[in-house]
Design an enzyme around this catalytic site. Structure first.
Site, PDB file in Angstrom:
ATOM      1  N   ARG A  16     -13.377  25.234  25.420  1.00 32.80           N
ATOM      2  CA  ARG A  16     -12.614  23.579  25.574  1.00 32.80           C
ATOM      3  C   ARG A  16     -12.978  22.982  26.829  1.00 32.80           C
ATOM      4  O   ARG A  16     -12.375  22.454  28.176  1.00 32.80           O
ATOM      5  CB  ARG A  16     -11.198  24.125  26.332  1.00 32.80           C
ATOM      6  CG  ARG A  16     -10.034  23.703  24.762  1.00 32.80           C
ATOM      7  CD  ARG A  16      -8.691  24.422  24.591  1.00 32.80           C
ATOM      8  NE  ARG A  16      -8.286  25.025  25.777  1.00 32.80           N
ATOM      9  CZ  ARG A  16      -7.340  25.160  26.708  1.00 32.80           C
ATOM     10  NH1 ARG A  16      -6.610  24.766  26.833  1.00 32.80           N
ATOM     11  NH2 ARG A  16      -7.478  26.684  27.440  1.00 32.80           N
ATOM     12  N   LYS A  19     -12.666  19.150  27.875  1.00 35.07           N
ATOM     13  CA  LYS A  19     -10.591  19.173  28.925  1.00 35.07           C
ATOM     14  C   LYS A  19     -11.037  19.121  29.644  1.00 35.07           C
ATOM     15  O   LYS A  19     -10.850  18.664  30.744  1.00 35.07           O
ATOM     16  CB  LYS A  19      -9.866  20.079  27.368  1.00 35.07           C
ATOM     17  CG  LYS A  19      -8.797  19.599  28.066  1.00 35.07           C
ATOM     18  CD  LYS A  19      -7.555  21.667  27.880  1.00 35.07           C
ATOM     19  CE  LYS A  19      -6.170  20.985  28.248  1.00 35.07           C
ATOM     20  NZ  LYS A  19      -5.577  20.074  27.545  1.00 35.07           N
ATOM     21  N   LYS A 109      -2.154   8.233  14.932  1.00 38.43           N
ATOM     22  CA  LYS A 109      -2.939   9.238  13.316  1.00 38.43           C
ATOM     23  C   LYS A 109      -4.008   8.581  12.627  1.00 38.43           C
ATOM     24  O   LYS A 109      -4.003   7.939  12.360  1.00 38.43           O
ATOM     25  CB  LYS A 109      -2.108  10.080  12.683  1.00 38.43           C
ATOM     26  CG  LYS A 109      -0.290  10.219  13.297  1.00 38.43           C
ATOM     27  CD  LYS A 109      -0.604  11.762  14.160  1.00 38.43           C
ATOM     28  CE  LYS A 109       0.886  12.217  14.702  1.00 38.43           C
ATOM     29  NZ  LYS A 109       0.484  12.636  15.598  1.00 38.43           N
ATOM     30  N   CYS A 625       7.711  10.434  17.298  1.00 42.54           N
ATOM     31  CA  CYS A 625       6.816   9.605  17.988  1.00 42.54           C
ATOM     32  C   CYS A 625       5.309   9.006  17.110  1.00 42.54           C
ATOM     33  O   CYS A 625       4.622   8.997  16.041  1.00 42.54           O
ATOM     34  CB  CYS A 625       6.153  10.294  19.100  1.00 42.54           C
ATOM     35  SG  CYS A 625       6.018  11.735  19.068  1.00 42.54           S
ATOM     36  N   HIS A 676       2.645   8.798  27.738  1.00 34.71           N
ATOM     37  CA  HIS A 676       0.363   8.651  27.439  1.00 34.71           C
ATOM     38  C   HIS A 676       0.154   8.465  28.340  1.00 34.71           C
ATOM     39  O   HIS A 676      -1.317   8.279  28.578  1.00 34.71           O
ATOM     40  CB  HIS A 676       0.064   8.445  25.829  1.00 34.71           C
ATOM     41  CG  HIS A 676       0.987   9.438  25.179  1.00 34.71           C
ATOM     42  ND1 HIS A 676       1.965   8.651  24.662  1.00 34.71           N
ATOM     43  CD2 HIS A 676       1.205  10.724  24.827  1.00 34.71           C
ATOM     44  CE1 HIS A 676       2.339   9.379  23.641  1.00 34.71           C
ATOM     45  NE2 HIS A 676       2.450  10.361  23.016  1.00 34.71           N
ATOM     46  N   CYS A 708       8.445  10.300  24.666  1.00 34.08           N
ATOM     47  CA  CYS A 708       7.779  11.753  23.690  1.00 34.08           C
ATOM     48  C   CYS A 708       7.961  12.271  25.201  1.00 34.08           C
ATOM     49  O   CYS A 708       9.201  11.352  26.523  1.00 34.08           O
ATOM     50  CB  CYS A 708       6.811  11.169  23.423  1.00 34.08           C
ATOM     51  SG  CYS A 708       6.058  12.843  22.198  1.00 34.08           S
TER      52      CYS A 708
HETATM   53  N1  GLN Z   1      10.634  18.048  21.957  1.00 31.18           N
HETATM   54  C1  GLN Z   1       9.402  18.020  22.236  1.00 31.18           C
HETATM   55  C2  GLN Z   1       8.910  17.697  24.017  1.00 31.18           C
HETATM   56  O1  GLN Z   1       9.344  16.978  24.343  1.00 31.18           O
HETATM   57  C3  GLN Z   1       8.622  17.183  20.969  1.00 31.18           C
HETATM   58  C4  GLN Z   1       7.505  16.044  21.610  1.00 31.18           C
HETATM   59  C5  GLN Z   1       6.919  15.968  20.352  1.00 31.18           C
HETATM   60  O2  GLN Z   1       7.524  14.608  19.796  1.00 31.18           O
HETATM   61  N2  GLN Z   1       5.511  15.643  20.259  1.00 31.18           N
HETATM   62  O3  GLN Z   1       7.209  17.949  23.909  1.00 31.18           O
HETATM   63 ZN    ZN Z   2       7.175  12.498  20.308  1.00 28.61          ZN
END
Ligand code: GLN
Ligand code: ZN
Length: 744
Positions: A16, A19, A109, A625, A676, A708
């Site tokens: 990695r 990263k 995606k 998400c 993000h 998220c």
């Molecule tokens: N519960 C997970 C988090 O909060 C959900 C993550 C996701 O949707 N990718 O990290």
């Molecule tokens: Zn999410």
């Protein structure tokens, strides 16, 4: 010997390195030159590895800084106005991650994979194309590989299909066409004789503009041999015109979809090379020799075209190598193949198939003897009744039993920042440097801090923070039977984010409760509701490498049964709300619409089987998400989850409106904080976004939450952002109109 072809290779580095370099660059601990050096070193390793494996035509140029589609947006000149104040690397990062007041490109995606690309915004206003960086990458590869280096181009049909069209399609085609003509001319002038044009969109998109675009572009025959590459599914109704394009070769994926049937039915032109995508670049298993023999026999009966053997897609979806995975049991290890083993396999198939066949057949036989089986689980699945997937009361009747909260209740998606201290703790525990009791004590201290913080800023429904979880799928897989884990098996998800997908290699069952301890700790600390947190069956399966010998439905239902027991345990421990995350539900959709129903039917069935055991009073949440819901909304409804939290901030409410327009009846958590991006959203921004939503959806249906989980963020970003978010909800609550009908 048949020519062998690759279509891309992992770019994260064996340990990695990429990263680490990117994150160091973002922290300003590495300068641009340092970053480019790491990029170059990783690319060189990729080239050498493929050449040493004996591959003949090696796809090059995919060593993106952040994302390959973003690269092409930049090179083609599709740079939205708002990013033009920056140039070079700063522009790349601005488009990828946003800047203060300048939202990043949206992410979604990549086809049906768990890789994310940035969605180009296609307006009438283009910058001039500039392919210098791409040319330089290709030339650097040629310096190492010679003629084996084949530049990989993201094709115009795919670029157009994946981009967000903000101008009429005909105008976009008119803008794109000369740019690709220029690109091919530049490659030719640089001495390249062959180019791979990747057009995965041709397996799903239709439309005469794509056909016109491709026909116009390739019809102009110039000295460069175009190898058109399609993957992830069959060409479907595009098969006829695509195979008629005046290109030198066409690559087809024979590991998915119906390409064999298409070739058998319509033939394949004898004057083109058929790139036979026969080694599956999307799974971790060694090819079954019988399947390969059958495919080749069938193809030879259907066409006289010269064949090349190739990967079904880029190897970027696989970890680097099985060699380092010494912790895996040998019978399993022998039937696994990651990127490097797939290279060896492709070459073996092209040189001596029968030798390959006999060793692999033995290894498979030994593996089948070895893997875990549980006949009781299969039995439970055979005996499932519709009632097993049905909650005891319908939504409208359950509501009155469920928690009464203020209007616009606030919550988070589950995880809180995974600080270096938390990760270090886990490392120490795994290495045996601290005892399990010490580890749990430290985790509990994190949980307590997290609960106190959430109480302090006034969130309504709390979470424990997921500090004990490395990854939302890995955490569950490690506790379930039937899963295997690698140590170094990382694959890129987006940007610098990597995941290590588990491998399902046998029947799945639960050995004991998985989340109850941490839930109890958290709930004991607060009178507020703490959500139990589970990763749903569909997501777990979609983010794992599935076993090759059992249907995906059956694997999902095995998972659902295990999780159902967990729901029951959480409920017994006092959970009034349980969230079953299904962020990967949509990405599992087959690329072709005609196969959606079949998938969604079992996916929804698995979710319902997991949640149906909940009492009416238990509020079931789910989270998704990066989703578009418009076209699958009935299935989302059919999941029968009381609350669905969505990513919504980057789409300017588009996701929410889709749901609203479809008349969705359940509660929706409006994602107002883009997790993000490191940018802290202001209260005013979030109020504005919520107000827009409230104009279209009854207030009783709306929750307020981030897009998220917060795991990848820093506490000093999360604290002000969540405080602003709570302030936004509170501000709106005081507006009379809300108070009037806000009584849940
Ligand atoms: N519960 C997970 C988090 O909060 C959900 C993550 C996701 O949707 N990718 O990290
Ligand atoms: Zn999410």
């Amino acid at each position: 010997m048949t020519t062998t072809v690759t279509l891309g290779y992992p770019r994260i580095g064996r340990s990695r390195e990429w990263k680490k370099a990117l994150e160091a660059y973002w922290r300003q601990a590495l300068d641009a030159q340092g970053l480019y050096q790491v990029q170059q070193a990783i690319a060189e390793d990729a080239w050498r590895t493929q050449a040493q494996a004996g591959i003949d035509r090696i796809g090059v140029g995919d060593n993106a800084l952040y994302d390959w589609v973003l690269d092409w947006a930049l090179w083609l000149g599709a740079v939205p106005e708002r990013f033009r104040p920056w140039s070079g690397l700063e522009r790349v990062m601005a488009m990828a991650r946003g800047r203060e007041g300048v939202p990043a490109l949206e992410m979604t995606k990549w086809f049906d994979t768990n890789y994310h690309y940035l969605i180009p915004e296609l307006t009438e206003d283009w910058l001039p194309a500039n392919f210098q960086e791409f040319r330089e990458r290709a030339i650097a590869a040629r310096a190492v590989l010679g003629e084996k280096a084949v530049p990989m181009v993201l094709g115009p049909a795919t670029f157009l299909t994946l981009g967000r069209a903000l101008a009429p399609k005909t105008e976009l085609v008119a803008a794109l066409l000369p740019r690709y003509v220029q690109l091919f001319a530049e490659l030719q002038a640089a001495g390249f004789r062959e180019v791979q044009v990747h057009e995965p969109a041709l397996v799903m998109a239709t439309g005469t503009e794509l056909q016109d675009l491709c026909t116009a572009l390739y019809g102009q025959g110039r000295g460069l041999a175009i190898h058109l590459q399609t993957h992830f599914d069959d060409l479907g109704t595009n098969y006829g015109w695509v195979t008629a394009l005046p290109v030198a070769a066409i690559g087809l994926d024979f590991t998915r979809g119906e390409n064999l049937r298409l070739v058998q039915t319509h033939g394949f032109p004898a004057d083109k090379t058929l790139g036979v995508g026969l080694v599956d670049a999307r799974n971790v298993w060694r090819s079954r020799p019988e399947a390969i023999e059958n495919l080749l026999t069938a193809l030879q009966g259907a066409t006289t075209a010269p064949l090349a053997f190739q990967m079904s897609a880029s190897l970027q979806f696989l970890p680097h190598s099985v060699v380092r995975e010494t912790g895996l049991p040998a019978p399993l290890r022998r039937v696994l193949a990651f990127a490097d083993e797939k290279l060896a396999e492709l070459v073996a198939l092209a040189t001596d198939r029968s030798a390959y066949g006999s060793t692999v057949a033995q290894d498979w036989a030994a593996f089948v003897e070895f893997r875990p089986t549980n006949p009781a689980i299969a039995e439970r699945i055979r005996n499932l009744k519709p009632a097993d997937c049905q909650r005891s009361l319908p939504y409208t009747e359950r509501l009155a039993h469920q928690p009464q909260l203020p209007p616009l209740p606030t919550t988070t998606i589950g995880s809180f920042p995974q600080t270096p201290e938390v990760r270090n703790l886990r490392r120490q525990w795994k290495r045996g440097e601290i005892s399990e009791a010490e580890y749990q004590k430290a985790i509990d201290a994190e949980i307590e801090r997290c609960i106190r913080f959430q109480e302090e800023i006034g969130l309504d429904v709390l979470v424990h923070g997921e500090f004990e979880r490395t990854d939302m799928v890995e955490f569950f897989g490690q506790q379930l039977a039937g899963f295997a884990f690698t140590e170094h098996g990382w694959v890129l998800s987006y940007g610098s984010r990597c995941v290590r997908p588990p491998i399902v290699y046998g029947d799945i069952w639960r050995r004991g409760s998985m989340t109850v301890r941490e839930f109890r700790v958290a709930q004991s600390l607060t009178p507020k509701i703490v959500k139990g947190m589970l990763t749903g069956p569909v997501t777990t399966l979609n983010w794992s490498f599935a076993r090759p010998d059992l249907s995906r439905r059956e694997q999902a239902l095995q998972l659902a049964l295990a999780l159902q027991d967990e729901v029951a345990d959480l409920q017994a421990a006092g959970a009034q709300a349980i969230q079953i995350d299904e962020p990967a539900l949509r990405e599992g959709l087959p690329l072709k619409k005609e196969r959606w129903d079949e998938y969604l039917t079992w996916a929804v069935e698995a979710f319902r089987l997991t949640s149906a055991i909940a009492q009416p009073a238990t509020q079931i949440h789910t989270h998704m998400c990066y989703s578009e819901f418009g076209d699958i909304i009935e299935h989302i409804e059919a999941m029968d989850a009381d609350v669905l939290s969505i990513e919504n901030s980057r789409s300017n409410n588009a996701t929410l409106f889709e749901i609203a327009d479809a008349g969705y009846r359940y509660q929706v958590g409006n994602g107002v904080y883009d997790v993000h991006s490191p940018v802290v959203p202001t209260t005013a921004q979030m109020v504005a976004q919520l107000r827009e939503g409230l104009a279209r959806i009854p207030v009783q249906q709306i929750w307020v939450n981030p897009d998220c989980g917060l795991k990848t963020r820093q506490w000093d970003e999360v604290k002000p952002a969540l405080a602003n978010m709570v302030a936004a909800a509170k501000q709106l609550r005081t507006e009379t109109v809300l108070v009037a009908d806000g009584d849940r």
